[in-house]
Write a protein that holds these residues in place. Structure first.
Motif, PDB file in Angstrom:
ATOM      1  N   VAL A   1       0.834  -1.199   0.000  1.00 50.25           N
ATOM      2  CA  VAL A   1       0.000   0.000   0.000  1.00 50.25           C
ATOM      3  C   VAL A   1       0.869   1.249   0.000  1.00 50.25           C
ATOM      4  CG1 VAL A   1      -1.645   1.340   1.392  1.00 50.25           C
ATOM      5  CG2 VAL A   1      -1.959  -1.121   1.089  1.00 50.25           C
ATOM      6  N   GLY A   2       0.410   2.276  -0.703  1.00 49.45           N
ATOM      7  CA  GLY A   2       1.049   3.577  -0.661  1.00 49.45           C
ATOM      8  C   GLY A   2       1.906   3.863  -1.867  1.00 49.45           C
ATOM      9  N   PRO A   3       2.114   5.150  -2.174  1.00 54.29           N
ATOM     10  CA  PRO A   3       2.858   5.516  -3.381  1.00 54.29           C
ATOM     11  C   PRO A   3       4.310   5.076  -3.380  1.00 54.29           C
ATOM     12  CG  PRO A   3       2.310   7.463  -2.055  1.00 54.29           C
ATOM     13  CD  PRO A   3       1.534   6.326  -1.495  1.00 54.29           C
ATOM     14  N   ASP A   4       4.982   5.098  -2.240  1.00 55.21           N
ATOM     15  CA  ASP A   4       6.391   4.690  -2.221  1.00 55.21           C
ATOM     16  C   ASP A   4       6.545   3.214  -2.558  1.00 55.21           C
ATOM     17  OD1 ASP A   4       7.128   7.258  -1.551  1.00 55.21           O
ATOM     18  OD2 ASP A   4       7.241   6.860   0.598  1.00 55.21           O
TER      19      ASP A   4
ATOM     20  N   GLY B   1      -9.466   5.689 -15.317  1.00 55.87           N
ATOM     21  CA  GLY B   1      -8.743   6.938 -15.165  1.00 55.87           C
ATOM     22  C   GLY B   1      -8.401   7.581 -16.498  1.00 55.87           C
ATOM     23  N   ASP B   2      -8.563   8.909 -16.574  1.00 58.83           N
ATOM     24  CA  ASP B   2      -8.015   9.624 -17.722  1.00 58.83           C
ATOM     25  C   ASP B   2      -6.684  10.280 -17.367  1.00 58.83           C
ATOM     26  OD1 ASP B   2      -8.837  11.814 -16.220  1.00 58.83           O
ATOM     27  OD2 ASP B   2     -10.305  12.516 -17.679  1.00 58.83           O
ATOM     28  N   ARG B   3      -6.429  10.441 -16.068  1.00 61.61           N
ATOM     29  CA  ARG B   3      -5.131  10.879 -15.567  1.00 61.61           C
ATOM     30  C   ARG B   3      -5.056  10.531 -14.089  1.00 61.61           C
ATOM     31  NH1 ARG B   3      -5.631  16.355 -13.410  1.00 61.61           N
ATOM     32  NH2 ARG B   3      -7.771  17.088 -13.735  1.00 61.61           N
ATOM     33  N   ALA B   4      -3.850  10.573 -13.560  1.00 59.13           N
ATOM     34  CA  ALA B   4      -3.642  10.275 -12.146  1.00 59.13           C
ATOM     35  C   ALA B   4      -2.793  11.382 -11.532  1.00 59.13           C
ATOM     36  CB  ALA B   4      -2.954   8.917 -11.983  1.00 59.13           C
ATOM     37  N   ILE B   5      -3.161  11.802 -10.327  1.00 56.67           N
ATOM     38  CA  ILE B   5      -2.496  12.913  -9.646  1.00 56.67           C
ATOM     39  C   ILE B   5      -2.006  12.413  -8.293  1.00 56.67           C
ATOM     40  CG2 ILE B   5      -2.783  15.277  -8.810  1.00 56.67           C
ATOM     41  CD1 ILE B   5      -5.523  15.216 -10.451  1.00 56.67           C
ATOM     42  N   LEU B   6      -0.749  12.704  -7.972  1.00 56.08           N
ATOM     43  CA  LEU B   6      -0.205  12.283  -6.684  1.00 56.08           C
ATOM     44  C   LEU B   6      -0.120  13.470  -5.737  1.00 56.08           C
ATOM     45  CD1 LEU B   6       0.951  10.147  -4.837  1.00 56.08           C
ATOM     46  CD2 LEU B   6       3.174  10.499  -5.882  1.00 56.08           C
ATOM     47  N   ARG B   7      -0.768  13.347  -4.586  1.00 58.37           N
ATOM     48  CA  ARG B   7      -0.750  14.398  -3.568  1.00 58.37           C
ATOM     49  C   ARG B   7      -0.152  13.824  -2.287  1.00 58.37           C
ATOM     50  NH1 ARG B   7      -3.430  19.184  -3.188  1.00 58.37           N
ATOM     51  NH2 ARG B   7      -4.739  18.668  -4.962  1.00 58.37           N
TER      52      ARG B   7
ATOM     53  N   ILE C   1      -8.043  10.274 -11.192  1.00 59.89           N
ATOM     54  CA  ILE C   1      -7.901   9.539  -9.931  1.00 59.89           C
ATOM     55  C   ILE C   1      -6.803  10.216  -9.110  1.00 59.89           C
ATOM     56  CG2 ILE C   1      -7.231   7.343  -8.872  1.00 59.89           C
ATOM     57  CD1 ILE C   1      -8.419   5.940 -11.330  1.00 59.89           C
ATOM     58  N   LEU C   2      -7.131  10.553  -7.890  1.00 62.69           N
ATOM     59  CA  LEU C   2      -6.184  11.188  -6.974  1.00 62.69           C
ATOM     60  C   LEU C   2      -5.502  10.126  -6.127  1.00 62.69           C
ATOM     61  CD1 LEU C   2      -5.070  13.826  -5.617  1.00 62.69           C
ATOM     62  CD2 LEU C   2      -6.997  13.626  -4.019  1.00 62.69           C
ATOM     63  N   THR C   3      -4.177  10.160  -6.082  1.00 64.93           N
ATOM     64  CA  THR C   3      -3.411   9.234  -5.242  1.00 64.93           C
ATOM     65  C   THR C   3      -2.873   9.989  -4.031  1.00 64.93           C
ATOM     66  OG1 THR C   3      -2.779   7.795  -7.081  1.00 64.93           O
ATOM     67  CG2 THR C   3      -1.359   7.763  -5.132  1.00 64.93           C
ATOM     68  N   VAL C   4      -3.159   9.471  -2.840  1.00 64.10           N
ATOM     69  CA  VAL C   4      -2.716  10.086  -1.587  1.00 64.10           C
ATOM     70  C   VAL C   4      -1.807   9.101  -0.846  1.00 64.10           C
ATOM     71  CG1 VAL C   4      -4.721  11.592  -1.374  1.00 64.10           C
ATOM     72  CG2 VAL C   4      -4.826   9.284  -0.431  1.00 64.10           C
ATOM     73  N   ASP C   5      -1.108   9.607   0.185  1.00 65.17           N
ATOM     74  CA  ASP C   5      -0.133   8.764   0.874  1.00 65.17           C
ATOM     75  C   ASP C   5      -0.599   8.303   2.245  1.00 65.17           C
ATOM     76  OD1 ASP C   5       0.038  11.167   2.175  1.00 65.17           O
ATOM     77  OD2 ASP C   5       2.162  11.500   1.779  1.00 65.17           O
ATOM     78  N   ARG C   6      -1.892   8.388   2.509  1.00 64.81           N
ATOM     79  CA  ARG C   6      -2.443   7.867   3.765  1.00 64.81           C
ATOM     80  C   ARG C   6      -3.912   7.540   3.539  1.00 64.81           C
ATOM     81  NH1 ARG C   6      -5.231  12.100   6.120  1.00 64.81           N
ATOM     82  NH2 ARG C   6      -4.825  14.124   5.167  1.00 64.81           N
ATOM     83  N   ILE C   7      -4.471   6.711   4.407  1.00 66.14           N
ATOM     84  CA  ILE C   7      -5.877   6.333   4.284  1.00 66.14           C
ATOM     85  C   ILE C   7      -6.758   7.513   4.669  1.00 66.14           C
ATOM     86  CG2 ILE C   7      -7.681   4.806   5.164  1.00 66.14           C
ATOM     87  CD1 ILE C   7      -5.498   2.693   5.594  1.00 66.14           C
ATOM     88  N   VAL C   8      -7.699   7.850   3.813  1.00 65.20           N
ATOM     89  CA  VAL C   8      -8.654   8.933   4.071  1.00 65.20           C
ATOM     90  C   VAL C   8      -9.926   8.300   4.616  1.00 65.20           C
ATOM     91  CG1 VAL C   8      -9.998  10.799   3.031  1.00 65.20           C
ATOM     92  CG2 VAL C   8      -7.650  10.366   2.259  1.00 65.20           C
ATOM     93  N   ARG C   9     -10.232   8.605   5.868  1.00 65.26           N
ATOM     94  CA  ARG C   9     -11.303   7.868   6.547  1.00 65.26           C
ATOM     95  C   ARG C   9     -12.628   8.601   6.614  1.00 65.26           C
ATOM     96  NH1 ARG C   9      -9.946   6.294  12.223  1.00 65.26           N
ATOM     97  NH2 ARG C   9      -8.868   8.292  12.363  1.00 65.26           N
ATOM     98  N   THR C  10     -12.642   9.924   6.505  1.00 63.17           N
ATOM     99  CA  THR C  10     -13.880  10.665   6.759  1.00 63.17           C
ATOM    100  C   THR C  10     -14.489  11.232   5.484  1.00 63.17           C
ATOM    101  OG1 THR C  10     -12.820  12.819   7.096  1.00 63.17           O
ATOM    102  CG2 THR C  10     -12.936  11.324   9.011  1.00 63.17           C
TER     103      THR C  10
ATOM    104  N   MET D   1      -4.192   4.962  -3.332  1.00 60.16           N
ATOM    105  CA  MET D   1      -2.884   5.222  -2.742  1.00 60.16           C
ATOM    106  C   MET D   1      -1.727   4.728  -3.621  1.00 60.16           C
ATOM    107  SD  MET D   1      -3.650   4.430   1.306  1.00 60.16           S
ATOM    108  CE  MET D   1      -1.998   4.926   1.817  1.00 60.16           C
ATOM    109  N   GLU D   2      -2.015   4.372  -4.880  1.00 59.25           N
ATOM    110  CA  GLU D   2      -0.959   3.790  -5.716  1.00 59.25           C
ATOM    111  C   GLU D   2      -0.908   4.279  -7.155  1.00 59.25           C
ATOM    112  OE1 GLU D   2      -2.008   1.548  -2.323  1.00 59.25           O
ATOM    113  OE2 GLU D   2      -3.278   1.593  -4.118  1.00 59.25           O
TER     114      GLU D   2
END
Length: 272
Positions: free
Chosen positions: A64-67, A106-112, A156-165, A183-184
């Motif tokens: 799990v996760g971008p790294d 996805g038409d593109r992916a963004i890493l935040r 599709i937005l990729t984040v580096d932690r689980i978004v719970r809310t 996350m990937e």
């Protein structure tokens, strides 16, 4: 929108299709949907190689996760030529139109990152998103339409932690313009761009935008995103009412990924 040009390596005749999946809970139902009547060739803890009508598919378990995801993708691209790369698995919905089980192409992916900054192509450059391959998009949408499944095309937005809310999902939706988050995918897209491998992300919605996950996954997941059994047991003893919720998410994950596996089976037979 510009699509990365396939390198000579990625166009090698007979090269496999690379499929990147974050967790074992996602990988197992995808692999199960592929195997009959296909033929399983090779299996390890992190890789499954499956043959379908003369085409090889490499299913890579990234963690799990971008790294973790980018490291796994770069390692695979360095080791062997591939014809294309797909990011498959579950995602959180960011659009109010999306329901559990809907598919996102996805038409593109963004890493935040956690800092809120989007991944840069080079230090000091402007923010960059990663385009998905238009030919892979068209092939995936054709197969999905044929199956009658609900789908959406969007970022599709990729984040580096689980978004719970639900509140945070709504904020991320407004900031990014994305329709779903994972996350990937963007990290795999970054690696694919570096190696000139055509890339596409296809995700299934696990939790809609209005739904709180209500589970503190950080309490029991290891660094690769797999459950640590002793820590999980301690968490469930301290929070017994989360068990039905956890089981429900597991059932949803299995159903969504089984659908993705069936889609992948059909898609793999249409790609030249």
């Amino acid at each position: 929108m510009k699509t990365a040009r396939p390198s000579r390596a990625s166009r090698v005749r007979g090269a496999p299709l690379a499929i990147f999946v974050a967790t074992q809970a996602e990988l197992r139902p995808i692999a199960t949907a592929l195997q009959p009547p296909s033929r399983s060739i090779y299996r390890s803890n992190s890789m499954i190689r499956v043959g379908i009508e003369g085409r090889d598919l490499l299913l890579a378990n990234t963690g799990v996760g971008p790294d973790n995801a980018e490291a796994a993708a770069r390692h695979l691209f360095e080791e062997m030529p591939v014809t294309a790369a797909l990011s498959l698995g579950v995602a959180g919905g960011l659009s109010p139109q999306l329901q559990t089980g809907d598919l996102i192409v996805g038409d593109r992916a963004i890493l935040r990152r956690g800092s809120g900054q989007v991944l840069h192509g080079e230090k000091g450059s402007g923010s960059q998103s990663f385009p998905c391959d238009s030919g892979l998009q068209e092939a995936a949408i054709t197969v999905i339409r044929r199956s009658g499944s609900r789908y959406y095309l969007g970022p599709i937005l990729t984040v580096d932690r689980i978004v719970r809310t639900a509140e945070e999902k709504c904020l991320l939706a407004a900031e990014s313009g994305a329709v779903a988050l994972d996350m990937e995918s963007a990290a795999i897209a970054s690696a694919a761009l570096a190696y000139s491998v055509p890339f596409l992300a296809i995700r299934g919605v696990l939790d809609p935008v209005h739904e709180d996950l209500a589970i503190d996954f950080d309490q029991f997941l290891g660094i690769e995103g797999e459950p640590n059994l002793p820590r999980l047991m301690r968490y469930l003893i301290a929070h017994p009412f989360t068990l039905p919720r956890l089981i429900g998410l597991g059932i949803r994950t299995k159903a969504v990924c089984a659908r993705l596996g069936r889609l992948l089976h059909e898609l793999s037979t249409t790609l030249s």
